[in-house]
Design a protein around this motif. Structure first.
Motif, PDB file in Angstrom:
ATOM      1  N   HIS A  34      24.404  77.513  39.977  1.00  0.00           N
ATOM      2  CA  HIS A  34      23.290  78.440  39.771  1.00  0.00           C
ATOM      3  C   HIS A  34      21.954  77.710  39.608  1.00  0.00           C
ATOM      4  CE1 HIS A  34      26.062  81.773  39.459  1.00  0.00           C
ATOM      5  NE2 HIS A  34      26.790  81.053  38.626  1.00  0.00           N
ATOM      6  N   CYS A  35      21.992  76.433  39.424  1.00  0.00           N
ATOM      7  CA  CYS A  35      20.779  75.624  39.193  1.00  0.00           C
ATOM      8  C   CYS A  35      20.235  75.113  40.525  1.00  0.00           C
ATOM      9  CB  CYS A  35      21.098  74.473  38.251  1.00  0.00           C
ATOM     10  SG  CYS A  35      21.836  74.976  36.696  1.00  0.00           S
ATOM     11  N   LYS A  36      19.928  76.009  41.409  1.00  0.00           N
ATOM     12  CA  LYS A  36      19.529  75.671  42.785  1.00  0.00           C
ATOM     13  C   LYS A  36      18.285  74.790  42.878  1.00  0.00           C
ATOM     14  CE  LYS A  36      22.635  78.152  44.977  1.00  0.00           C
ATOM     15  NZ  LYS A  36      23.734  77.512  45.633  1.00  0.00           N
ATOM     16  N   MET A  37      17.382  74.879  41.903  1.00  0.00           N
ATOM     17  CA  MET A  37      16.125  74.134  41.954  1.00  0.00           C
ATOM     18  C   MET A  37      16.194  72.781  41.243  1.00  0.00           C
ATOM     19  SD  MET A  37      14.479  76.123  43.817  1.00  0.00           S
ATOM     20  CE  MET A  37      12.931  75.290  43.815  1.00  0.00           C
ATOM     21  N   LEU A  38      17.333  72.425  40.719  1.00  0.00           N
ATOM     22  CA  LEU A  38      17.479  71.191  39.945  1.00  0.00           C
ATOM     23  C   LEU A  38      17.106  69.967  40.774  1.00  0.00           C
ATOM     24  CD1 LEU A  38      18.400  70.601  37.046  1.00  0.00           C
ATOM     25  CD2 LEU A  38      20.645  70.055  37.960  1.00  0.00           C
ATOM     26  N   ALA A  39      16.165  69.182  40.281  1.00  0.00           N
ATOM     27  CA  ALA A  39      15.699  67.983  40.980  1.00  0.00           C
ATOM     28  C   ALA A  39      16.119  66.710  40.249  1.00  0.00           C
ATOM     29  CB  ALA A  39      14.185  68.018  41.125  1.00  0.00           C
ATOM     30  N   GLU A  78      20.673  71.486  46.316  1.00  0.00           N
ATOM     31  CA  GLU A  78      19.966  71.100  47.532  1.00  0.00           C
ATOM     32  C   GLU A  78      18.670  70.349  47.277  1.00  0.00           C
ATOM     33  OE1 GLU A  78      19.431  74.655  49.778  1.00  0.00           O
ATOM     34  OE2 GLU A  78      21.568  75.115  49.792  1.00  0.00           O
ATOM     35  N   HIS A  79      18.102  70.475  46.080  1.00  0.00           N
ATOM     36  CA  HIS A  79      16.828  69.832  45.773  1.00  0.00           C
ATOM     37  C   HIS A  79      16.987  68.610  44.869  1.00  0.00           C
ATOM     38  CE1 HIS A  79      14.606  73.073  47.665  1.00  0.00           C
ATOM     39  NE2 HIS A  79      15.431  73.914  47.075  1.00  0.00           N
ATOM     40  N   LEU A  80      18.206  68.175  44.637  1.00  0.00           N
ATOM     41  CA  LEU A  80      18.440  67.039  43.737  1.00  0.00           C
ATOM     42  C   LEU A  80      17.844  65.762  44.323  1.00  0.00           C
ATOM     43  CD1 LEU A  80      19.775  66.335  41.022  1.00  0.00           C
ATOM     44  CD2 LEU A  80      21.794  65.636  42.314  1.00  0.00           C
ATOM     45  N   GLU A  81      16.909  65.171  43.597  1.00  0.00           N
ATOM     46  CA  GLU A  81      16.226  63.951  44.026  1.00  0.00           C
ATOM     47  C   GLU A  81      16.601  62.748  43.171  1.00  0.00           C
ATOM     48  OE1 GLU A  81      12.092  64.906  43.785  1.00  0.00           O
ATOM     49  OE2 GLU A  81      12.218  66.418  45.365  1.00  0.00           O
ATOM     50  N   THR A  82      16.915  62.988  41.892  1.00  0.00           N
ATOM     51  CA  THR A  82      17.183  61.898  40.960  1.00  0.00           C
ATOM     52  C   THR A  82      18.492  62.150  40.224  1.00  0.00           C
ATOM     53  OG1 THR A  82      14.819  61.536  40.635  1.00  0.00           O
ATOM     54  CG2 THR A  82      16.289  60.639  38.960  1.00  0.00           C
ATOM     55  N   LEU A  83      19.382  61.167  40.274  1.00  0.00           N
ATOM     56  CA  LEU A  83      20.660  61.269  39.581  1.00  0.00           C
ATOM     57  C   LEU A  83      20.882  60.011  38.749  1.00  0.00           C
ATOM     58  CD1 LEU A  83      23.379  62.669  39.054  1.00  0.00           C
ATOM     59  CD2 LEU A  83      24.242  61.563  41.143  1.00  0.00           C
ATOM     60  N   HIS A  84      20.953  60.192  37.443  1.00  0.00           N
ATOM     61  CA  HIS A  84      21.283  59.109  36.519  1.00  0.00           C
ATOM     62  C   HIS A  84      22.722  59.324  36.081  1.00  0.00           C
ATOM     63  CE1 HIS A  84      17.124  57.765  36.124  1.00  0.00           C
ATOM     64  NE2 HIS A  84      16.794  59.046  36.083  1.00  0.00           N
ATOM     65  N   ILE A  85      23.591  58.415  36.498  1.00  0.00           N
ATOM     66  CA  ILE A  85      24.990  58.568  36.157  1.00  0.00           C
ATOM     67  C   ILE A  85      25.612  57.224  35.774  1.00  0.00           C
ATOM     68  CG2 ILE A  85      25.792  58.454  38.540  1.00  0.00           C
ATOM     69  CD1 ILE A  85      27.607  60.991  37.460  1.00  0.00           C
ATOM     70  N   LEU A 103      24.643  78.063  32.018  1.00  0.00           N
ATOM     71  CA  LEU A 103      23.656  77.650  33.015  1.00  0.00           C
ATOM     72  C   LEU A 103      23.406  78.718  34.079  1.00  0.00           C
ATOM     73  CD1 LEU A 103      24.828  73.977  33.548  1.00  0.00           C
ATOM     74  CD2 LEU A 103      22.835  74.738  32.262  1.00  0.00           C
ATOM     75  N   GLU A 104      24.144  79.815  34.030  1.00  0.00           N
ATOM     76  CA  GLU A 104      24.008  80.854  35.053  1.00  0.00           C
ATOM     77  C   GLU A 104      22.594  81.400  35.180  1.00  0.00           C
ATOM     78  OE1 GLU A 104      26.866  84.014  34.806  1.00  0.00           O
ATOM     79  OE2 GLU A 104      28.514  82.585  34.581  1.00  0.00           O
ATOM     80  N   ALA A 105      21.884  81.528  34.063  1.00  0.00           N
ATOM     81  CA  ALA A 105      20.547  82.113  34.082  1.00  0.00           C
ATOM     82  C   ALA A 105      19.452  81.082  34.365  1.00  0.00           C
ATOM     83  CB  ALA A 105      20.262  82.807  32.750  1.00  0.00           C
ATOM     84  N   GLN A 106      19.812  79.837  34.539  1.00  0.00           N
ATOM     85  CA  GLN A 106      18.829  78.760  34.709  1.00  0.00           C
ATOM     86  C   GLN A 106      18.559  78.474  36.181  1.00  0.00           C
ATOM     87  OE1 GLN A 106      17.318  77.831  31.978  1.00  0.00           O
ATOM     88  NE2 GLN A 106      18.717  79.152  30.854  1.00  0.00           N
ATOM     89  N   THR A 107      18.203  79.492  36.926  1.00  0.00           N
ATOM     90  CA  THR A 107      18.031  79.346  38.376  1.00  0.00           C
ATOM     91  C   THR A 107      16.783  78.558  38.770  1.00  0.00           C
ATOM     92  OG1 THR A 107      16.933  81.486  38.449  1.00  0.00           O
ATOM     93  CG2 THR A 107      19.310  81.456  38.881  1.00  0.00           C
ATOM     94  N   ASN A 108      15.805  78.442  37.882  1.00  0.00           N
ATOM     95  CA  ASN A 108      14.577  77.709  38.187  1.00  0.00           C
ATOM     96  C   ASN A 108      14.472  76.371  37.453  1.00  0.00           C
ATOM     97  OD1 ASN A 108      13.490  79.582  40.009  1.00  0.00           O
ATOM     98  ND2 ASN A 108      12.850  80.890  38.315  1.00  0.00           N
ATOM     99  N   MET A 109      15.503  75.986  36.746  1.00  0.00           N
ATOM    100  CA  MET A 109      15.472  74.733  35.995  1.00  0.00           C
ATOM    101  C   MET A 109      15.327  73.555  36.952  1.00  0.00           C
ATOM    102  SD  MET A 109      18.126  73.256  33.150  1.00  0.00           S
ATOM    103  CE  MET A 109      19.524  73.845  34.043  1.00  0.00           C
ATOM    104  N   ARG A 110      14.413  72.639  36.642  1.00  0.00           N
ATOM    105  CA  ARG A 110      14.155  71.477  37.494  1.00  0.00           C
ATOM    106  C   ARG A 110      14.808  70.204  36.973  1.00  0.00           C
ATOM    107  NH1 ARG A 110      12.532  71.370  42.133  1.00  0.00           N
ATOM    108  NH2 ARG A 110      10.988  69.773  41.898  1.00  0.00           N
ATOM    109  N   CYS A 111      14.966  70.075  35.650  1.00  0.00           N
ATOM    110  CA  CYS A 111      15.526  68.863  35.047  1.00  0.00           C
ATOM    111  C   CYS A 111      16.615  69.246  34.049  1.00  0.00           C
ATOM    112  CB  CYS A 111      14.456  68.077  34.307  1.00  0.00           C
ATOM    113  SG  CYS A 111      13.081  67.557  35.342  1.00  0.00           S
ATOM    114  N   LEU A 112      17.697  68.489  34.066  1.00  0.00           N
ATOM    115  CA  LEU A 112      18.784  68.719  33.125  1.00  0.00           C
ATOM    116  C   LEU A 112      19.249  67.375  32.582  1.00  0.00           C
ATOM    117  CD1 LEU A 112      20.818  70.632  31.755  1.00  0.00           C
ATOM    118  CD2 LEU A 112      22.252  70.426  33.812  1.00  0.00           C
ATOM    119  N   TYR A 113      19.147  67.225  31.274  1.00  0.00           N
ATOM    120  CA  TYR A 113      19.544  65.983  30.600  1.00  0.00           C
ATOM    121  C   TYR A 113      20.754  66.283  29.724  1.00  0.00           C
ATOM    122  CZ  TYR A 113      15.019  64.345  32.144  1.00  0.00           C
ATOM    123  OH  TYR A 113      13.949  63.994  32.924  1.00  0.00           O
ATOM    124  N   ILE A 114      21.923  65.876  30.187  1.00  0.00           N
ATOM    125  CA  ILE A 114      23.149  66.115  29.428  1.00  0.00           C
ATOM    126  C   ILE A 114      23.930  64.810  29.250  1.00  0.00           C
ATOM    127  CG2 ILE A 114      23.437  68.598  29.779  1.00  0.00           C
ATOM    128  CD1 ILE A 114      25.085  68.031  32.258  1.00  0.00           C
TER     129      ILE A 114
END
Length: 182
Positions: free
Chosen positions: A25-30, A49-56, A1-12
């Motif tokens: 490194h995922c600073k833009m993750l929302a 800092e930009h996390l708006e939605t968390l499904h857990i 994930l180090e290179a994913q600095t502009n990623m907005r969504c992550l589904y894992i």
């Protein structure tokens, strides 16, 4: 994930993940979906800092300490925690401190039955809440809950009557307007 600095969504979801890590490194993750894993404690998310939605949902979260990290997520507005093992009513205090929380899903957790006046309590104390579990929090719902908090069932009954009168007046006004059109 180090290179994913502009990623907005992550589904894992559904990956047997036990610990949240390596997201710094995922600073833009929302949007982050971590449902159906084996997570026992929320941690290492305050770097997002930009996390708006968390499904857990469907994890192993259960205690106040396992959830207190949520307070650090200043922009979080959508939180789905359904089907965990959350039962301590003290956990609600965490949600009360989340200033931008608009959507909260706690369905399938023991807290729903253990927190006295569950829906009213959350509606009163989370001023920004628009949706709780499987249904919206309408202005009428909020007004009734706040009236109940002010003066119990009597005050709530008065507020309910006021809302009914407002609704009746709207209907009468509409009927009157339709009659003038004839």
């Amino acid at each position: 994930l180090e290179a994913q600095t502009n990623m907005r969504c992550l589904y894992i979801q559904q990956n047997l993940i036990e610990k949240i890590e390596n997201l710094q490194h995922c600073k833009m993750l929302a949007v982050l979906n971590l449902e159906s894993n084996r997570i026992k404690k929320l941690e290492n998310l305050d770097c997002l800092e930009h996390l708006e939605t968390l499904h857990i949902g469907k994890n192993c979260l259960s205690t106040y300490d396992s959830l207190v990290h949520l307070i650090n997520l200043k922009k979080l507005s959508v939180l789905s925690l359904q089907n965990n093992r959350i039962e301590d009513p003290k956990v609600a205090e965490i949600f009360f401190q989340m200033e931008t929380l608009r959507v909260l899903n706690l369905m399938g957790n023991p807290i729903c039955g253990k927190l006295r006046y569950y829906r009213r309590t959350l509606t009163i104390n989370i001023k920004t809440l628009n949706y709780l579990d499987d249904r919206p929090v309408f202005p009428r719902d909020r007004a009734l809950a706040e009236a109940w908090a002010r003066g119990g069932p009597e005050e709530e009954a008065k507020e309910r009557t006021e809302w009914a009168n407002k609704d009746r007046k709207k209907i009468e006004s509409s009927i009157h307007y339709l009659r003038t059109l004839q």
